[in-house]
Design an enzyme around this catalytic site. Structure first.
Site, PDB file in Angstrom:
ATOM      1  N   LYS A 204       0.851  -1.188   0.000  1.00 11.18           N
ATOM      2  CA  LYS A 204       0.000   0.000   0.000  1.00 11.18           C
ATOM      3  C   LYS A 204       0.886   1.238   0.000  1.00 11.18           C
ATOM      4  CE  LYS A 204      -4.168   1.841   2.198  1.00 11.18           C
ATOM      5  NZ  LYS A 204      -5.179   1.656   3.245  1.00 11.18           N
TER       6      LYS A 204
ATOM      7  N   GLU B 178     -18.709  -3.627  11.537  1.00 13.58           N
ATOM      8  CA  GLU B 178     -19.540  -2.724  12.337  1.00 13.58           C
ATOM      9  C   GLU B 178     -20.566  -3.472  13.185  1.00 13.58           C
ATOM     10  OE1 GLU B 178     -18.077  -0.543   8.689  1.00 13.58           O
ATOM     11  OE2 GLU B 178     -19.087  -2.464   9.037  1.00 13.58           O
TER      12      GLU B 178
ATOM     13  N   ARG C 261     -24.944   0.181   8.938  1.00 13.22           N
ATOM     14  CA  ARG C 261     -24.750  -1.233   8.655  1.00 13.22           C
ATOM     15  C   ARG C 261     -25.040  -2.084   9.898  1.00 13.22           C
ATOM     16  NH1 ARG C 261     -19.507  -2.342   5.084  1.00 13.22           N
ATOM     17  NH2 ARG C 261     -21.021  -3.455   3.808  1.00 13.22           N
TER      18      ARG C 261
END
Length: 620
Positions: free
Chosen positions: A279, A367, A395
C-alpha cells in the site's frame, strides 16, 4: 501516449509487459501530482496500479465486469478508462467521483462506498450472466481488510456452494485503512510466508469431457488434484469454502500477474487469486505509513510530503475532542473500553489506544460485531464507547436495535462524521442516523454545539445507563476550558437568544447555532433561538412554554427531513391539537452528491446564510 490522452483501455492489448511497467510508473507519477492538488485516496490507489492495469489488459472490459470493493481504489481504473483528462476535478463539485459511478462510465459496473459488498454483487452478476446464457467474466477486487467483514464471508460461502465461474482478486497489503486485525489476518500472514504455490490447469480437460469414461476419469483426477493441493497448501481455508486458490503472487510484478490472470481467465468455477501488494507503492511517505495517515489525504506537497491546510491554532477536530475526553476519563474509569471498526486513525483514537491498550479494541471492518461486542461489554458491567462513522453505523442497525436498545444496555456511541461530509459523496454523508435511531425505543440522541457541550454530553452519556448516541460532524471546534464540565441533562434544549415578543422560534443544533446566534443578536432579529441539542427525547417542558407565543416555528437540520427533528416537532404540536405552523429546512428525499461541505450546505438550503434568509422571510 500521455496519461491524460487515454480515452479507453484498448491500447493496453498491444503493449509489451516492459511497456506496461513503464506505463505503471507514469500512472503513479500522475496519481501523485493529481491527488496532491485535489486530495483523495492515495495509498490504496498507488498499491493497485499493476493490478488495475493488467486486469484491463487481460480482460475485455466493459464486457467483462470488474468490481472494486469499497471503490476508493478505482482511480487507476478510471484513468485507464478515459477519465484521466478529468482528474483535476476529482471529488470536486460537478467533477468525477472518488468511487466507481455507473453514470460516469460504462466501465463502472457497480457502485459502493462501504466495504465487503463486491463478492455478493459479483455472484449476483455471475448468476445473471449464466441465466442469460451470456459469455463474459466477472472479477471482484477485494482487500484483506474488507475480507474480514462478515458479509464477505457469507458471500464466499455461497460462491463455493454454487460454483459459478467467478474470479476474486484478493489484494493483500496487510493494511485496510491502518493495520488489519483478527484471526483471518493471521491466516493470510501464514499464506504470505508459505512457499509460492500456483495451481496448474489440466490440459486434458476438454478431451476427457468428450466421452462418458473420460468424464468419470476427469472427476477422479479433480478429486485427486484437490487432495494433493490441500496437502501442498498449508492452510486450506479457501478450499474449505469451495473456492480454488492461486497464489500468493507479487502484485507489482506484471509477468506474474499476467500468468495468474490468464490462468484465472480459463479456470472453471470460482477462483481466488491472492496478490501481495505494498500500500502506497512508489511514494516513500505512504509506503512507510503504518497508521493510515496517507490513506485519504487533502492537498499536499509531493516533494516534501508536507500536508497543506491543517487545523487552526486553538482548534481541534471533533474526533480529537472526543478522544481528549476519553483519555481523561480513562484515568479514573477503569471500566472504560473504546471500540472501533478499523477507524483508529479516522476517528483519531491513537492517543487512547496508546495509553490504554488493554481497553482499546479495533475489531476490523465489522460494524455489526463492534456494536454487539459493546453490548456484551455493557452487559458484563463495563463502560463501552463505540466510535463509529454515521454512514457506517447504518450497517449495524439491527445490532443497535436488537442487541443494545432492546435490553436497554448502557453503550455510549460516538457518531462520527454526522451530517454532510463533503467530497466522498452519497455513500459517506451521515444524514440518515437521526431518522433510523429516533424510531428505536430507549435511545438518547444528542448533538453538541461546541467543544464544551460535547464533553458535557459524553459525561451525561456515561451517567445515563441507556443507549446514548452523541453525534458530531466532520470539522473542527475551538478548544475550550472543561475543567468544570457543563451540565447537559438528557432531553433538555437551551435558549441561546430570547426576545419578549418573538415573530419566530428557530430550532437547530450543532456548530451552526453559535455563528447564527451571533448574527441574530447583531441584527437584533425578533426571534427566539433554540439549541435543540437533544434529538430524542425532546424538551417537552420547553416546547410547552414556547407554544404560548403566537408565531411560527422554523427547524433547520443537516439530516433527512423524513424522520428528522422537524418531523418530531410537527408530531408534538399535532398530538396536542395545536394550530402551529412548523417550517422545515433539511435534506429532502434524495441522496446528496459529492462537493465541498460549504457548497452542499448552500445547495441544500441549510447553510448559515440560507438560515438567515429563511428567518428574514418568515418575520417579514
Amino acid at each position: 501516449m500521455r496519461i491524460d490522452e487515454i480515452r479507453d483501455p484498448s491500447f493496453l492489448k498491444d503493449m509489451t509487459l516492459e511497456e506496461i511497467k513503464d506505463l505503471c510508473k507514469d500512472i503513479r507519477t500522475f496519481l501523485l501530482n493529481s491527488i496532491s492538488k485535489t486530495g483523495g485516496h492515495l495509498s490504496s490507489n498507488l498499491g493497485v496500479v499493476e493490478i488495475s492495469t493488467m486486469l484491463l489488459k487481460i480482460f475485455d472490459a466493459p464486457k467483462d465486469k470488474i468490481i472494486y470493493d469499497v471503490g476508493h481504489q478505482c482511480y487507476v481504473h478510471k484513468i485507464l478508462t478515459g477519465r484521466a483528462k478529468d482528474f483535476h476535478t476529482l471529488r470536486q463539485s460537478g467533477g468525477i467521483a472518488g468511487f466507481q459511478k455507473k453514470h460516469e462510465s460504462i466501465y463502472d459496473c457497480w457502485e459502493a462506498g462501504h466495504s465487503s459488498t463486491s463478492l455478493s454483487a459479483a455472484l449476483g452478476m455471475a448468476l445473471s450472466r449464466d441465466a442469460m446464457k451470456e459469455e463474459h467474466h466477472v472479477i471482484a477486487v477485494i482487500g484483506d481488510g474488507a475480507l474480514n467483514n462478515g458479509m464477505a464471508f457469507e458471500a464466499l460461502n455461497h460462491i463455493g456452494e454454487l460454483r459459478n465461474n467467478l474470479i476474486i482478486i484478493l489484494n493483500d497489503n496487510n493494511m485496510s485503512i491502518s493495520r488489519p486485525v483478527g484471526g483471518f489476518t493471521k491466516v493470510l500472514s501464514s499464506i504470505r510466508t508459505s512457499d509460492l504455490y500456483i495451481e496448474s490447469k489440466s490440459d486434458i480437460r476438454n478431451s476427457l469431457m468428450k466421452s462418458k469414461n473420460g468424464k468419470i476419469l476427469l472427476e477422479k483426477l479433480i478429486k485427486l488434484r484437490r487432495t494433493i493441493k490441500k496437502k501442498l497448501f498449508k492452510d486450506s481455508l479457501f478450499y474449505d469454502f469451495g473456492v480454488d486458490y492461486l497464489g500468493p503472487i507479487d502484485g507489482h510484478n506484471v509477468y506474474e500477474l499476467e500468468r495468474a490472470l490468464q490462468m484465472a481467465k480459463t479456470h472453471h468455477g470460482p477462483i481466488l487469486v491472492h496478490v501481495l501488494t505494498d500500500k502506497g507503492k512508489g511514494y516513500k511517505a505512504a509506503e512507510e505509513d503504518k497508521n493510515g495517515d496517507w490513506h485519504g489525504v487533502g492537498p499536499f506537497e509531493v516533494e516534501s510530503a508536507k500536508k497543506l491546510g491543517g487545523v487552526k491554532d486553538g482548534y481541534v477536530s471533533y474526533s480529537q475532542a472526543v478522544t481528549e475526553y476519553l483519555v481523561k476519563r480513562g484515568e479514573s474509569d477503569e471500566k472504560l473500553f473504546v471500540i472501533t471498526p478499523a477507524m483508529i486513525a479516522g476517528s483519531q483514537l491513537q492517543e487512547f489506544f496508546a495509553k490504554y491498550p488493554e481497553r482499546s479494541i479495533d475489531c476490523g471492518i465489522a460494524e455489526e460485531h463492534a456494536v454487539t461486542l459493546g453490548a456484551g461489554l455493557a452487559n458484563g458491567g463495563m463502560h463501552p464507547f463505540v466510535s463509529i462513522y454515521s454512514s457506517f453505523m447504518q450497517r449495524a442497525y439491527d445490532q443497535i436495535n436488537h442487541d443494545v436498545a432492546r435490553m436497554n444496555l448502557p453503550v455510549v456511541f460516538g457518531v462520527d462524521r454526522a451530517g454532510i461530509v463533503g467530497e466522498d459523496g452519497e455513500t459517506h454523508h451521515g444524514v440518515f442516523d437521526i431518522s433510523f435511531l429516533r424510531s428505536i425505543p430507549n435511545v438518547v440522541i444528542a448533538h453538541p454545539k461546541d467543544y464544551a457541550e460535547l464533553h458535557g454530553m459524553l459525561e451525561t452519556g456515561f451517567n445515563s445507563h441507556c443507549p446514548f448516541f452523541v453525534r458530531y460532524p466532520r470539522g473542527n471546534t475551538k478548544r475550550m476550558d472543561v475543567s468544570t464540565l457543563p451540565n447537559v441533562p438528557v432531553g433538555t434544549f437551551e435558549i441561546l437568544h430570547k426576545v419578549d415578543i418573538p415573530k419566530l422560534v428557530v430550532f437547530t443544533y450543532g456548530e451552526e447555532t453559535v455563528r447564527m446566534v451571533e448574527i441574530v443578536r447583531e441584527q437584533e432579529l425578533p426571534v427566539i433561538f433554540v439549541n435543540a441539542r437533544y434529538l430524542k427525547p425532546l424538551d417537552e417542558a420547553m416546547l410547552a412554554d414556547l407554544l404560548q407565543y403566537d408565531c411560527d416555528w422554523l427547524c433547520v437540520e443537516d439530516g433527512m427531513l423524513i424522520g428528522g427533528l422537524g418531523e418530531a416537532l410537527l408530531g408534538y404540536v399535532n398530538d396536542r391539537g395545536v394550530s402551529k405552523r412548523v417550517h422545515r429546512r433539511g435534506i429532502t428525499d434524495h441522496f446528496v452528491r459529492h462537493a465541498s461541505m460549504s457548497e452542499l450546505r448552500n445547495e441544500e438550503n441549510i447553510s448559515g446564510e440560507a438560515l438567515l434568509e429563511a428567518i428574514k422571510e418568515l418575520i417579514a
